[in-house]
Design a protein around this motif. Structure first.
Motif, PDB file in Angstrom:
ATOM      1  N   UNK A 287       0.806  -1.224   0.000  1.00  0.00           N
ATOM      2  CA  UNK A 287       0.000   0.000   0.000  1.00  0.00           C
ATOM      3  C   UNK A 287       0.841   1.277   0.000  1.00  0.00           C
ATOM      4  N   UNK A 288       2.014   1.263   0.625  1.00  0.00           N
ATOM      5  CA  UNK A 288       2.763   2.514   0.716  1.00  0.00           C
ATOM      6  C   UNK A 288       3.261   2.995  -0.652  1.00  0.00           C
ATOM      7  N   UNK A 289       3.945   2.156  -1.411  1.00  0.00           N
ATOM      8  CA  UNK A 289       4.375   2.650  -2.725  1.00  0.00           C
ATOM      9  C   UNK A 289       3.193   3.073  -3.604  1.00  0.00           C
TER      10      UNK A 289
ATOM     11  N   UNK B 236     -14.299  -4.809   3.211  1.00  0.00           N
ATOM     12  CA  UNK B 236     -12.987  -5.119   2.618  1.00  0.00           C
ATOM     13  C   UNK B 236     -12.734  -6.623   2.638  1.00  0.00           C
ATOM     14  N   UNK B 237     -13.151  -7.238   3.750  1.00  0.00           N
ATOM     15  CA  UNK B 237     -12.980  -8.681   3.856  1.00  0.00           C
ATOM     16  C   UNK B 237     -13.694  -9.416   2.741  1.00  0.00           C
ATOM     17  N   UNK B 238     -14.951  -9.008   2.499  1.00  0.00           N
ATOM     18  CA  UNK B 238     -15.724  -9.652   1.433  1.00  0.00           C
ATOM     19  C   UNK B 238     -15.115  -9.380   0.073  1.00  0.00           C
TER      20      UNK B 238
ATOM     21  N   UNK C  36      -5.664  -7.431   0.903  1.00  0.00           N
ATOM     22  CA  UNK C  36      -6.916  -6.898   1.429  1.00  0.00           C
ATOM     23  C   UNK C  36      -6.637  -5.807   2.468  1.00  0.00           C
ATOM     24  N   UNK C  37      -5.729  -6.104   3.400  1.00  0.00           N
ATOM     25  CA  UNK C  37      -5.374  -5.088   4.398  1.00  0.00           C
ATOM     26  C   UNK C  37      -4.753  -3.866   3.719  1.00  0.00           C
ATOM     27  N   UNK C  38      -3.959  -4.130   2.689  1.00  0.00           N
ATOM     28  CA  UNK C  38      -3.318  -3.033   1.972  1.00  0.00           C
ATOM     29  C   UNK C  38      -4.345  -2.095   1.369  1.00  0.00           C
ATOM     30  N   UNK C  39      -5.348  -2.660   0.747  1.00  0.00           N
ATOM     31  CA  UNK C  39      -6.391  -1.814   0.153  1.00  0.00           C
ATOM     32  C   UNK C  39      -7.148  -1.057   1.228  1.00  0.00           C
ATOM     33  N   UNK C  40      -7.312  -1.728   2.372  1.00  0.00           N
ATOM     34  CA  UNK C  40      -8.014  -1.044   3.467  1.00  0.00           C
ATOM     35  C   UNK C  40      -7.232   0.184   3.944  1.00  0.00           C
ATOM     36  N   UNK C  41      -5.898   0.080   3.986  1.00  0.00           N
ATOM     37  CA  UNK C  41      -5.145   1.233   4.515  1.00  0.00           C
ATOM     38  C   UNK C  41      -4.723   2.221   3.420  1.00  0.00           C
ATOM     39  N   UNK C  42      -5.021   1.914   2.161  1.00  0.00           N
ATOM     40  CA  UNK C  42      -4.673   2.858   1.088  1.00  0.00           C
ATOM     41  C   UNK C  42      -5.198   4.278   1.320  1.00  0.00           C
ATOM     42  N   UNK C  43      -6.485   4.426   1.683  1.00  0.00           N
ATOM     43  CA  UNK C  43      -6.981   5.799   1.807  1.00  0.00           C
ATOM     44  C   UNK C  43      -6.196   6.627   2.817  1.00  0.00           C
TER      45      UNK C  43
ATOM     46  N   UNK D  65      -9.780  -7.416  12.375  1.00  0.00           N
ATOM     47  CA  UNK D  65     -10.096  -8.836  12.264  1.00  0.00           C
ATOM     48  C   UNK D  65     -10.885  -9.147  10.996  1.00  0.00           C
ATOM     49  N   UNK D  66     -11.867  -8.291  10.729  1.00  0.00           N
ATOM     50  CA  UNK D  66     -12.799  -8.613   9.651  1.00  0.00           C
ATOM     51  C   UNK D  66     -12.131  -8.825   8.290  1.00  0.00           C
ATOM     52  N   UNK D  67     -11.166  -7.979   7.901  1.00  0.00           N
ATOM     53  CA  UNK D  67     -10.604  -8.161   6.554  1.00  0.00           C
ATOM     54  C   UNK D  67      -9.815  -9.461   6.397  1.00  0.00           C
ATOM     55  N   UNK D  68      -9.309 -10.004   7.524  1.00  0.00           N
ATOM     56  CA  UNK D  68      -8.509 -11.219   7.378  1.00  0.00           C
ATOM     57  C   UNK D  68      -9.338 -12.473   7.609  1.00  0.00           C
TER      58      UNK D  68
END
Ligand SMILES: Nc1ncnc2c1ncn2[C@@H]1O[C@H](COP(=O)(O)OP(=O)(O)OP(=O)(O)O)[C@@H](O)[C@H]1O
Ligand SMILES: [Mg+2]
Lengths: 281, 252
Positions: A76-78, A115-117, A139-146, A205-208
C-alpha cells in the motif's frame, strides 16, 4: 464574568477533556497488563499452540500478523504514495481528479468487513490466491490505502511551493523536482500515514477473516500462499469460540498484539524523526 | 551597436482572457544590466518569466510573438525547456535557498543536469561562492544549513546557485526587496561584477536602484513597453511624458 475566573474555568474544562481522552487508554492498558502479564513467557511468545490452543504459545499468530502487516505496507505505501504524487503534482483540478479524490474519501469510510468480502471475492476467488497471506496482505493493503494517500497528499501539499518553482527554474524536470525537492521534505508526513496504516492493519479482524486467518494452525507458514494465524483473529477465537481458555492467556494475547503495534509504531517514529532532523525548513 | 542577448518581437501574453503584455518589442543587450521598471501590476514579473518560460507553470497562459535567445525562438515547438532554463537562470524576490546545506544548494543544478563529476564539485562550489563574494565567510560552513545564513548571504547563495550551470542570462525579480539598504548596495556591486560574464535583467521598484545599477532601462505601463533606452537618458531626458511622470514620482 471576571476574565481571571473565566480563564480558570476554561483551563479546567480543557484539562478535564484531555484527561477524559487519556483515561480510557490508561485504564485499558492497565487492565490488559494486570490480567495478561502473568501469561507472558518465553514459551508463550516463541512456541506453537498445543492442545487446541489451551496450552503452548502464540508464535504462529505473532508471525502471521507481522507478515500481514509488512505485506500490507509493502503493497500500500508505494502505491498510495505514487497515487498521492500524481494527484498533487501532476493532475490538474478537473472532474477526473475530483472523482478520484471523492472515491478515496469514500474508501476510507467503508466498513472493514466489506474489505474482507471484497478480498474474498477478488484475491481469494477471482485471482485464485486462496486463503493466504498474499490475499490477506492485499486486502489489508487496500483497506489502509486511503489513509496513506490522504496523509501523503497532505504531506506533499505542505511542502512550500517555492521549492518546486526554484527547482524548475534551475532546469530540473518535473520528476527530478518531485524526487529531490519535494519528496524528501514530505517524507515525515508520509511516514505518519504509514504509522496510522500499520496500526490499523495489525488490529483489524474482519478483513482477514475470510482471506487468510486460520482457526488453529500449529505450524509456521512456508510461503505467501499459505494460510496463517493472526493475532486479532486468534484473540477473537480464544475469547469467544473456544471454551475454557485461561483468562490470562486471552489478556496475554491482547497484550502481545498491543505491544507489537506499539513496537512497529515506535520503529516508524524513530525513522521519521531521523528524517525530520536531517531536513528542516 | 552591442550584441543582443534577448530579442523580443511582437510579444503578447494572456492570463486567460486578461492581456498582461501587449505588443512588446525589445532587444536586451548582452553583458549589460537591463532594468525593468513600472508601477505594480504593469507586467514586469510576467515579462521576466517569459525569458525562462516560467509562466508555463501557470494554468491558462497563452503567448504570441517571438522571443529569440541564441538565434532560436524559445516559443518554437520542440524547444527544450530544461536546457533553456539551464541557460537562463533566475533569482527570486525572497531569498529562497533549499533547506539543505550551502554545498548542496550549489551542487543542486549540477546534479540535475549531470554537468560535472563528483570530484569536481568542491572546486565548482568554491568558484561559485567566490563569484558572489561569500567564500571567505562560508568556507568553514559549507555543510551548515543554508537557512542559518543572513538574508543577504542567502540571496547571494541563491545567485551562486545558478552560476554552476554557466547561464548566459540572469533574471532577477526585485532581488533586493527583502534586504536592508547596505545589503542592497552590496548586491548591486555584485551585479556590476557579474555583468562581465552575464546578461542581467532586473525588475525593480526602486528608482534609485535602476538608475545606479543598470545600463539600460525599460518602462512598462499596463502591459505595454512605453520606453526603452539608456538608463541615463531615461532618468535625465525621457522621450515620453508618462516615463517622466513615473520617474519623478508623480504617479505609480
Ligand atoms: N497567475 C496569474 N494569473 C492571472 N493574472 C495574473 C497572474 N500573475 C499576474 N497576473 C496579472 O498580470 C498583471 C501583471 O502582473 P505582474 O506580476 O507581472 O506585475 P508586476 O509588474 O510584476 O507587479 P509587481 O510590481 O506588483 O510585482 C497584473 O495585473 C496581475 O494581476
Ligand atoms: Mg512582480
Amino acid at each position: 464574568m471576571d476574565p481571571r475566573r473565566s480563564q480558570k474555568i476554561a483551563f479546567a474544562v480543557l484539562l478535564l477533556a484531555t484527561l477524559l481522552v487519556v483515561l480510557p487508554v490508561v485504564v485499558i492498558l492497565a487492565i490488559i497488563v494486570a490480567k495478561g502479564a502473568s501469561a507472558i513467557s518465553w514459551d508463550f511468545l516463541f512456541s506453537m499452540p498445543r492442545e487446541g490452543m489451551s496450552a503452548g504459545g502464540i508464535l504462529p499468530a505473532i508471525l502471521g500478523t507481522l507478515y500481514l502487516v509488512l505485506g500490507a505496507v509493502i503493497f500500500a505505501v508505494p502505491l498510495g504514495v505514487m497515487a498521492a504524487i500524481y494527484l498533487v503534482e501532476y493532475s490538474s483540478d478537473n472532474r477526473m481528479s475530483r472523482l478520484v479524490k471523492l472515491a478515496i474519501v469514500n474508501l476510507a469510510g467503508v466498513p472493514s468487513v466489506v474489505y474482507g468480502l471484497f478480498g474474498l471475492g477478488i484475491f481469494v476467488t477471482f485471482f485464485g490466491f486462496g486463503a493466504s497471506i498474499l490475499s490477506g496482505s492485499l486486502t489489508l493493503g487496500i483497506m489502509i490505502l486511503p489513509v496513506i494517500i490522504t496523509s501523503s497528499r497532505e504531506a506533499l501539499e505542505s511542502v512550500p511551493k517555492h521549492f518546486r518553482t526554484v527547482s524548475l527554474s534551475l532546469g530540473a524536470s518535473r520528476w527530478q523536482t518531485i524526487r529531490h525537492s519535494v519528496l524528501p521534505h514530505a517524507l515525515p508526513g508520509i511516514l505518519t500515514g504509514m504509522i496510522l496504516g500499520l496500526g490499523r492493519a495489525a488490529g483489524e479482524t474482519a478483513p482477514i477473516l475470510f482471506t487468510v486467518a486460520a482457526f488453529y494452525l500449529p505450524r509456521l507458514p512456508q510461503s505467501v500462499f499459505d494460510q496463517s494465524m493472526a493475532l486479532p483473529y486468534h484473540l477473537y477465537v480464544i475469547s469467544t469460540q473456544v471454551p475454557g481458555i485461561a483468562e490470562n492467556v486471552r489478556y496475554g494475547t491482547a497484550l502481545v498484539l498491543l505491544t507489537l503495534v506499539l513496537l512497529l509504531n515506535l520503529a516508524a517514529i524513530v525513522l521519521r524523526s531521523r528524517f525530520r532532523r536531517k531536513k528542516k525548513w | 551597436m552591442s550584441e543582443t542577448s534577448i530579442d523580443i518581437r511582437a510579444l503578447n501574453l494572456f492570463y486567460g482572457d486578461f492581456q498582461a503584455l501587449t505588443d512588446i518589442h525589445l532587444s536586451i543587450p548582452a553583458r549589460q544590466i537591463t532594468a525593468l521598471i513600472g508601477p505594480s501590476g504593469c507586467g514586469k514579473s510576467t515579462l521576466l518569466r517569459v525569458f525562462n518560460r516560467m509562466n508555463d507553470l501557470i494554468d491558462g497562459v497563452r503567448v504570441t510573438g517571438e522571443v529569440v535567445i541564441n538565434g532560436k525562438n524559445i516559443f518554437a515547438p520542440g524547444i527544450d525547456l530544461l536546457s533553456l532554463r539551464e541557460k537562463v537562470g533566475m533569482v527570486f524576490q525572497r531569498p529562497n535557498p533549499f533547506p539543505l546545506t550551502v554545498y548542496e544548494n550549489i551542487v543542486f543544478g549540477l546534479a540535475v543536469h549531470r554537468l560535472a563529476r563528483r570530484n569536481e564539485y568542491a572546486d565548482i562550489v568554491e568558484q561559485a561562492l567566490r563569484s558572489v563574494l561569500l567564500w571567505d565567510d562560508l568556507k568553514e560552513r559549507l555543510h551548515h544549513s543554508a537557512l542559518t545564513l543572513s538574508l543577504e548571504q542567502q540571496q547571494r547563495l541563491c545567485i551562486a546557485r545558478v552560476l554552476p550551470l554557466k547561464p548566459q542570462i540572469l533574471l532577477m525579480d526585485e532581488p533586493c526587496s527583502a534586504l536592508d539598504p547596505s545589503a542592497t548596495l552590496h548586491i548591486e556591486d555584485l551585479m556590476r561584477e557579474l555583468k562581465k560574464d552575464y546578461t542581467i535583467v532586473i525588475v525593480t521598484h526602486n528608482m534609485h536602484q535602476a538608475s545606479r545599477a543598470s545600463d539600460r532601462t525599460g518602462f512598462l505601463y499596463l502591459g505595454k513597453l512605453i520606453e526603452f533606452d539608456d538608463t541615463v537618458t531615461i532618468f535625465t531626458k525621457p522621450a515620453q511624458t508618462m516615463t517622466e511622470n513615473y520617474i519623478s514620482g508623480r504617479f505609480g
